[in-house]
Design an enzyme around this catalytic site. Sequence first.
Site, mmCIF file in Angstrom:
data_model
loop_
_atom_site.group_PDB
_atom_site.id
_atom_site.type_symbol
_atom_site.label_atom_id
_atom_site.label_comp_id
_atom_site.label_asym_id
_atom_site.label_seq_id
_atom_site.Cartn_x
_atom_site.Cartn_y
_atom_site.Cartn_z
ATOM 1 N N ASP A 39 0.945 -1.246 -0.086
ATOM 2 C CA ASP A 39 0.053 0.109 0.097
ATOM 3 C C ASP A 39 0.633 1.412 -0.290
ATOM 4 O OD1 ASP A 39 0.955 -0.273 2.667
ATOM 5 O OD2 ASP A 39 -1.217 -0.278 3.452
ATOM 6 N N ASP B 96 3.850 1.155 12.994
ATOM 7 C CA ASP B 96 3.298 -0.338 13.166
ATOM 8 C C ASP B 96 3.954 -1.406 13.706
ATOM 9 O OD1 ASP B 96 1.357 0.987 11.683
ATOM 10 O OD2 ASP B 96 1.753 0.054 9.901
#
Length: 884
Positions: free
Chosen positions: A70, A480
């Site tokens: 992404d 993340d």
Amino acid sequence: MRRTRILTAVLALAAGLLSGAPRALAADPPAPKLAADTYTWKNARIDGGGFVPGIVFNRSEKNLAYARTDIGGAYRWQESSKTWTPLLDSVGWDDWGHTGVVSIASDSVDPNRVYAAVGTYTNSWDPKNGAVMRSSDRGASWRKANLPFKLGGNMPGRGMGERLAVDPNRNSVLYLGAPSGKGLWRSTDSGVTWSQVANFPNVGNYAQDPSDTSGYASDNQGIVWVTFDESTGTAGNATKTVYVGVADKDNAVYRSTDAGATWQRLAGQPTGHLAHKGVLDAKNGHLYLAYSDKGGPYDGGKGRLWRYATGTGTWTDISPVAEADTFYGFSGLTVDRQKPGTVMATAYSAWWPDTQIFRSTDSGATWTKAWDYTSYPNRENRYTMDVSSSPWLTWGANPQPPEQTPKLGWMTEAMEIDPFDSNRMMYGTGATIYGTENLTNWDSGSKFAIKPMVRGLEETAVNDLASPPSGAPLLSALGDIGGFRHTDLTKVPSMMFTQPNFTTTTSLDFAESKPDTVVRTGNLDSGPHIAFSTDNGANWFAGTDPSGVSGGGTVAAAADGSRFVWSPDGAGVHHTTGFGTSWQASGGIPAGAVVEADRVDPKTFYGFKSGKFYVSTDGGATFKASPATGLPSGDSVRFKALPGGKGDVWLAGGATDGAYGLWHSTDGGATFTKLSNVEQADTVGFGKAAPGASYQTLYTSAKIGGVRGIFRSTDRGASWTRINDDAHQWGWTGAAITGDPRVYGRVYVSTNGRGVLYGDSSGGGTTDPGPGPGPAPTGACKVTYKVTGQWAGGFQADVQLANTGTTAWNGWSLNWAFPDGQKLTQAWNAEAAQSGSAVTAKNIGWNGSVAAGSSVSFGFTANWSGTNTKPAAFRLGEQTCATG
């Protein structure tokens, strides 16, 4: 776990990239003449780290597969090494959004051709429109067709697809589904030009959250997939039947039976859900559809699987469980092309206790699960998992049943069975690619083995980097997955930072004269936002937050590790002695300031906020604003103090509508001098001084001499050497940079989706003394020559040269002849040249010394036609090497 990725680039770019064109100045200094150095670039291995929403296998060539990420580009599978090769590293600073890949398509008529639809955000966060990249050499090089609208590789709904598709019969025809109400687009010239399909009846209407004023969650997710029925066309003629998925819960699937001339809503289709995927089994005449009530990739509470009979128009609900029993949507969807009645699907949004994978061998009439309960909370798995190659995938967790570690996955929107091998399946998660090579064990009742299949695919967003003078060479702060301590850059660390596990680490620092003392800050849904280590980041313990802290912010460690200054989100700047058991507010400095420590004086700290530089000489208790003027007015600034130089501070940052560049202070920030030869700069870092130099080497991500790149200076910024090249740009590199204090020329570069890159000089810089000539190698040698990839007209090879003698080499030159007219195109880790059929490969400085019993490796690509026979012999100087 990708929620934190959404704003990673945006917050840092807002004051710089998004502010328009540079101002024209009346008295610009002349552009400096840039030197260049040849660098070898590699990733500090993490293996994965981010969301892989798409995996695509070519339908006509075995072992040709692609993955899209992404925010981190696209990759091609390398079967010989079981690794992924990055394909979009050439995307530059100005086009940073084109590292987000919303769809990828591999041409089965001409497997050399591959296409990528790129663009990261459809709202204002990404200033540029999307594009379709096209390649005729499997992604080795690209040409671009710019689109008149934006694409959203990191937007909601990015796991649906594929939005981009090549006609399997007439491969000059492609379709692209657009978001934002822009409709369906078509190219009839192999992606060179695009036009909207004017008569397509539905542009979509679903948005995750229509009330979102940022435009992120309120964007219409649009046209989400295109699927051809290859049985309705012949070679060279456009496929007649095309299916298109639309983000519209009442009108999700459309079909054309006249090659796109007219379109109709598919009659009798189910309503109330979004069709994430549409996969056609042309042999049996079945269109399979995976539905969810949400667009994903995080959300989705209900879902269904449907099968449409293309010959009769009959719809059949083939869901493996009743809708009342779902708490997830379906998305991952694939059929076995060797056994088309075999279909698999994923419960992509089953976050707890685990994702689920379903498999049917009778076209969806009956299903089995990858795992099921025996007696709750105990479960039995049809699979085994081995994450020893990426051990951090356990997250250091010790969950209670029914949770397990490692998990089968989450955000499992990509899943593909190899069309040539029923035993191989790959699927993407929010952190990696998993796969198996004995999938059919599922059907025989024995367990199939799952392991990471992600090596070479590096997809982390990097917020901060540190290279201490002793201990681990690299510490990283990542989005993340927190961050890692790399003791060996070529190996995956055993675990990310834990105790606590920050979802995102925002800042880290070490004590310059006591580098075993390390501090990091980060984001956590509940729990502390700061942690400390006294063993160079190997082990951690949590600190205590001041009142009001909501995020990590920035942190600085005193030079001797005796105290810390912290500027967290949600609270003002604070200071403490010891390890953060109690904090006191710092005076004289505004909340949100970026903080750093002097690398010599343990009581001196610095801060910056909104154009003002601040200095504390009492350990962070009070700060005073510096009288320095002319600094950037915004907050897109990063600065560092020089190790070993009290009061020696370098500051980079700014925006194109104001002050922007690189500044230097030698008086502790009282005054700053702007470097006239640096037009723009966004990071600054230091590394080991060049041989013969007294001042440490400077590194920056900057624009110098009209060129954007990664630069090095060995003379305090008087001159600069560009050390990357146009093939190695990695989009946005503005978060952090640092040299290595122990290895001259080595630099660590942050990216927003391509992980941590490190570069080593090959000795070609004009300011770098190269190695002197050494004696010709003596003694025995052995060469292992291996073709690692081959395609029509080209191939890639690796060469290992081993010193099997008894004395070390100081420089080497290997010679061979190509027997079939092969032509060298490029080489790495060696200087290679070709004359006729004769090839010479020489060391490049840093790899010239080869001890007895050791080896050195290099690689190259070359063109070929007809046959590609390996060289018959290799010579090192006057001697012939053994081959193996």
